[in-house]
Design an enzyme around this catalytic site. Structure first.
Site, PDB file in Angstrom:
ATOM      1  N   GLY A 124      -7.086  -8.751   6.769  1.00 39.63           N
ATOM      2  CA  GLY A 124      -7.192  -7.413   6.188  1.00 39.63           C
ATOM      3  C   GLY A 124      -5.909  -7.026   5.474  1.00 39.63           C
ATOM      4  O   GLY A 124      -4.823  -7.035   6.060  1.00 39.63           O
TER       5      GLY A 124
ATOM      6  N   GLY B 156      -5.490  -4.015   3.980  1.00 38.69           N
ATOM      7  CA  GLY B 156      -5.485  -2.559   3.788  1.00 38.69           C
ATOM      8  C   GLY B 156      -4.155  -1.991   4.250  1.00 38.69           C
ATOM      9  O   GLY B 156      -3.128  -2.691   4.248  1.00 38.69           O
ATOM     10  N   PHE B 157      -4.156  -0.735   4.682  1.00 34.02           N
ATOM     11  CA  PHE B 157      -2.899  -0.096   5.070  1.00 34.02           C
ATOM     12  C   PHE B 157      -2.228  -0.830   6.237  1.00 34.02           C
ATOM     13  O   PHE B 157      -1.028  -1.074   6.211  1.00 34.02           O
ATOM     14  CB  PHE B 157      -3.150   1.369   5.452  1.00 34.02           C
ATOM     15  CG  PHE B 157      -3.407   2.235   4.261  1.00 34.02           C
ATOM     16  CD1 PHE B 157      -2.356   2.653   3.462  1.00 34.02           C
ATOM     17  CD2 PHE B 157      -4.686   2.617   3.912  1.00 34.02           C
ATOM     18  CE1 PHE B 157      -2.579   3.446   2.343  1.00 34.02           C
ATOM     19  CE2 PHE B 157      -4.923   3.414   2.802  1.00 34.02           C
ATOM     20  CZ  PHE B 157      -3.867   3.828   2.016  1.00 34.02           C
ATOM     21  N   GLY B 158      -3.017  -1.184   7.272  1.00 38.85           N
ATOM     22  CA  GLY B 158      -2.435  -1.827   8.449  1.00 38.85           C
ATOM     23  C   GLY B 158      -1.962  -3.232   8.157  1.00 38.85           C
ATOM     24  O   GLY B 158      -0.821  -3.601   8.471  1.00 38.85           O
TER      25      GLY B 158
ATOM     26  N   VAL C 151     -13.612 -13.248   6.829  1.00 35.24           N
ATOM     27  CA  VAL C 151     -13.446 -13.741   8.199  1.00 35.24           C
ATOM     28  C   VAL C 151     -14.722 -13.438   8.977  1.00 35.24           C
ATOM     29  O   VAL C 151     -15.266 -12.333   8.899  1.00 35.24           O
ATOM     30  CB  VAL C 151     -12.191 -13.122   8.834  1.00 35.24           C
ATOM     31  CG1 VAL C 151     -12.138 -13.407  10.330  1.00 35.24           C
ATOM     32  CG2 VAL C 151     -10.954 -13.686   8.146  1.00 35.24           C
TER      33      VAL C 151
ATOM     34  N   GLU D 110     -13.544  16.914  -0.102  1.00 41.16           N
ATOM     35  CA  GLU D 110     -12.847  16.523  -1.340  1.00 41.16           C
ATOM     36  C   GLU D 110     -13.859  16.151  -2.432  1.00 41.16           C
ATOM     37  O   GLU D 110     -13.725  16.559  -3.592  1.00 41.16           O
ATOM     38  CB  GLU D 110     -11.889  15.358  -1.060  1.00 41.16           C
ATOM     39  CG  GLU D 110     -10.699  15.811  -0.225  1.00 41.16           C
ATOM     40  CD  GLU D 110      -9.655  14.736   0.020  1.00 41.16           C
ATOM     41  OE1 GLU D 110      -9.961  13.550  -0.135  1.00 41.16           O
ATOM     42  OE2 GLU D 110      -8.519  15.110   0.386  1.00 41.16           O
TER      43      GLU D 110
ATOM     44  N   ASP E  63      -7.937   1.306  11.726  1.00 44.81           N
ATOM     45  CA  ASP E  63      -9.251   1.915  12.004  1.00 44.81           C
ATOM     46  C   ASP E  63     -10.082   1.140  13.013  1.00 44.81           C
ATOM     47  O   ASP E  63     -11.036   1.676  13.566  1.00 44.81           O
ATOM     48  CB  ASP E  63     -10.074   1.994  10.710  1.00 44.81           C
ATOM     49  CG  ASP E  63      -9.672   3.182   9.853  1.00 44.81           C
ATOM     50  OD1 ASP E  63      -8.706   3.875  10.218  1.00 44.81           O
ATOM     51  OD2 ASP E  63     -10.340   3.406   8.823  1.00 44.81           O
TER      52      ASP E  63
ATOM     53  N   ALA F 148      -4.762   6.766   7.433  1.00 47.48           N
ATOM     54  CA  ALA F 148      -3.880   5.771   6.844  1.00 47.48           C
ATOM     55  C   ALA F 148      -2.530   5.684   7.575  1.00 47.48           C
ATOM     56  O   ALA F 148      -2.004   4.595   7.796  1.00 47.48           O
ATOM     57  CB  ALA F 148      -3.652   6.104   5.370  1.00 47.48           C
ATOM     58  N   GLN F 149      -1.984   6.838   7.979  1.00 49.76           N
ATOM     59  CA  GLN F 149      -0.667   6.825   8.629  1.00 49.76           C
ATOM     60  C   GLN F 149      -0.684   6.041   9.939  1.00 49.76           C
ATOM     61  O   GLN F 149       0.262   5.329  10.259  1.00 49.76           O
ATOM     62  CB  GLN F 149      -0.200   8.266   8.899  1.00 49.76           C
ATOM     63  CG  GLN F 149       0.577   8.879   7.763  1.00 49.76           C
ATOM     64  CD  GLN F 149       1.809   8.055   7.398  1.00 49.76           C
ATOM     65  OE1 GLN F 149       2.512   7.528   8.257  1.00 49.76           O
ATOM     66  NE2 GLN F 149       2.067   7.909   6.128  1.00 49.76           N
TER      67      GLN F 149
END
Ligand SMILES: Cc1cc2nc3c(=O)[nH]c(=O)nc-3n(C[C@H](O)[C@H](O)[C@H](O)COP(=O)(O)OP(=O)(O)OC[C@H]3O[C@@H](n4cnc5c(N)ncnc54)[C@H](O)[C@@H]3O)c2cc1C
Length: 436
Positions: free
Chosen positions: A8, A10-12, A76, A172, A301, A316-317
């Site tokens: 992954g 992404g953010f992590g 994966v 949003e 997540d 995300a944080q």
């Protein structure tokens, strides 16, 4: 040399890879897409403000100077904890084993239709760039169908946009669509009355933005109402089909329904056969490792960790801080250094945008709504984009759109124009009207 496999980007996963840049290890980052995606701005792609290339960057490009890291494009499909390998497939090969000494799973989440997978066909969710483009196509196509329709009594149904889920994403999107619809119809369309458009936000919760304080939820509600968004709360959606939805006994006719309600974690828990929470997220220890497997970490997540008696949110944080922590921990272990302190999330606060120039911001006791919150939101989002070129490009686009109202990517890609005699994408309202 140890091999660290990260699944992954992404953010992590990206934060973990960056934390390992000076580690004497082979780092392999595997993702099913070739890019890192800034999901918080996906709704701006769906509403034509930004183009896909402004919120996604190739992972290979981001990590080009990190010599110990190899990027692999692959899906994966499983983990063998005994053999210490993961299995990855691509178009050419299936279930190729990739060995690891350390493994970080950062595979994120996907949509959850709360036991109604049949809704997905009519109410697409927003999770990746293809979703955002598909929703953009759907919105723009609805405008086109309305403009081509001579009978104005049918415009309302064609121009009713329903958002299901009033969390930050739904709010949003609702604000952005309301502004998009009105500004587009007013300036670029001739036969369609902007007043015939409707944006409806639906949620079973008693208020919108349930994770924010009540005062900010009220401020966002007022703002949405000012933008003309109709808010329906307190009832779960009973039915979604090609012609609209049913909620609380009411039928809302619509050709554009968008799902912004639930998320479900990736199947990492199944791959690992590890304990999960009710949502299916892997329960990790306070160093983010999987119980009994100090070499396997799950972040973002798809991980479940409580702090101060509450589960950490899927934002995300959390993913960024967890990815960085797991990368640093592995680095220390490889270098023979002592273990770091347990992971502790530093909550910088929550934000949600409600249309142009208005946001709500909650950070501890600070609750702000309006232009100031929007400026903070804009600054923070710019800072967290993956590269300087994206920051500059998004900043300029925002300024342009703010002052001119013109959008970045108002394109219907692959409009599936049927050949004569074929019925590929018949305007659905016609089918309904003719009783098909
Ligand atoms: C529309 C939307 C708006 C959001 N807005 C905000 C916001 O305003 N603020 C905020 O803090 N958070 C927001 N979030 C949530 C935030 O984006 C997530 O919490 C964050 O992305 C989680 O990071 P992650 O690394 O766990 O997963 P992701 O960033 O989702 O990354 C997962 C990566 O794993 C890859 N992957 C998944 N499965 C596989 C597999 N089997 N094989 C290979 N690769 C795989 C994916 O391609 C992806 O690149 C939003 C999310 C969405 C969808």
């Amino acid at each position: 040399m140890d091999q660290v496999v990260i699944v992954g980007g992404g953010f992590g996963g990206l934060a973990a890879a960056k934390a390992l840049r000076n580690t004497p290890a082979e780092v392999i980052l595997i993702d099913r897409t070739n890019h890192h995606l800034f999901q918080p701005l996906l709704y701006q792609v769906a509403t034509s403000v930004l183009s896909p290339g402004q919120i996604g960057s190739p992972l290979r490009m981001i990590l080009r100077n990190q010599q110990n890291t190899t990027v692999i494009l692959g899906e994966v499909t499983g983990v063998d904890k005994g053999r210490k390998c993961i299995f990855a497939s691509d178009a050419d090969r299936k279930d190729v084993p990739v060995p690891y000494d350390y493994l970080i799973l950062a595979t994120g989440a996907t949509h959850s239709y709360f036991g109604h997978p049949e809704f997905e066909k009519y109410a697409p969710g927003l999770k990746n760039l293809s979703d955002a483009e598909a929703i953009r196509n759907k919105i723009l196509q609805a405008f086109e169908w309305a403009e081509a329709e001579e009978d104005p009594s049918r415009h309302r149904e064609l121009l009713t946009f329903v958002l299901i889920g009033a969390g930050p994403s739904g709010v949003e999107m609702a604000g952005a669509i309301a502004e998009f619809v009105r500004s587009m119809l007013r300036s670029e369309f001739r036969r369609t009355d902007p007043g015939s458009a409707r944006v409806v936000l639906v949620d079973m919760a008693p208020r919108i933005l349930g994770t924010f304080s009540e005062d900010l939820s009220k401020a966002a509600t007022r703002r949405l109402e000012k933008l003309g968004v109709e808010i329906r709360l307190g009832h779960a959606v009973d039915q979604i089909d090609a012609d609209g939805i049913e909620v609380g006994g009411e039928r809302i006719a619509s050709k554009t329904v968008i799902w912004t309600a639930g998320v479900a974690p990736s199947p990492a828990g199944k791959w690992l056969q590890a304990e999960t929470d009710r949502a299916g997220r892997v329960r990790v220890q306070n160093d983010l490792s999987v119980p009994g497997h100090p070499e396997i970490f799950v972040v973002g997540d798809t991980a479940s960790l409580d702090q101060n008696g509450k589960p950490l949110p899927g934002v995300a944080q959390v993913a960024l801080q967890q990815g960085r922590y797991a990368g640093e921990l592995i680095c220390r272990r490889i270098l023979g250094k002592s273990a770091p302190r347990p992971f502790s999330y530093f909550d910088k606060g929550n934000m949600a945008v409600v249309g142009k120039g208005f946001a709500v911001l909650e950070s501890g006791k600070i609750h702000v709504s309006g232009l100031l919150a929007w400026l903070v939101w804009a600054m923070i989002h710019l800072l967290f984009l993956a590269t300087s070129s994206l920051r500059l490009s998004v900043f300029l686009q925002w300024i342009w759109t703010y002052f001119t109202g013109q959008r970045g990517a108002q394109l219907i890609v692959e409009p599936r124009i049927p050949a004569l005699g074929q019925s590929a994408t018949e305007p659905p309202a016609r089918a309904a009207a003719s009783g098909k």
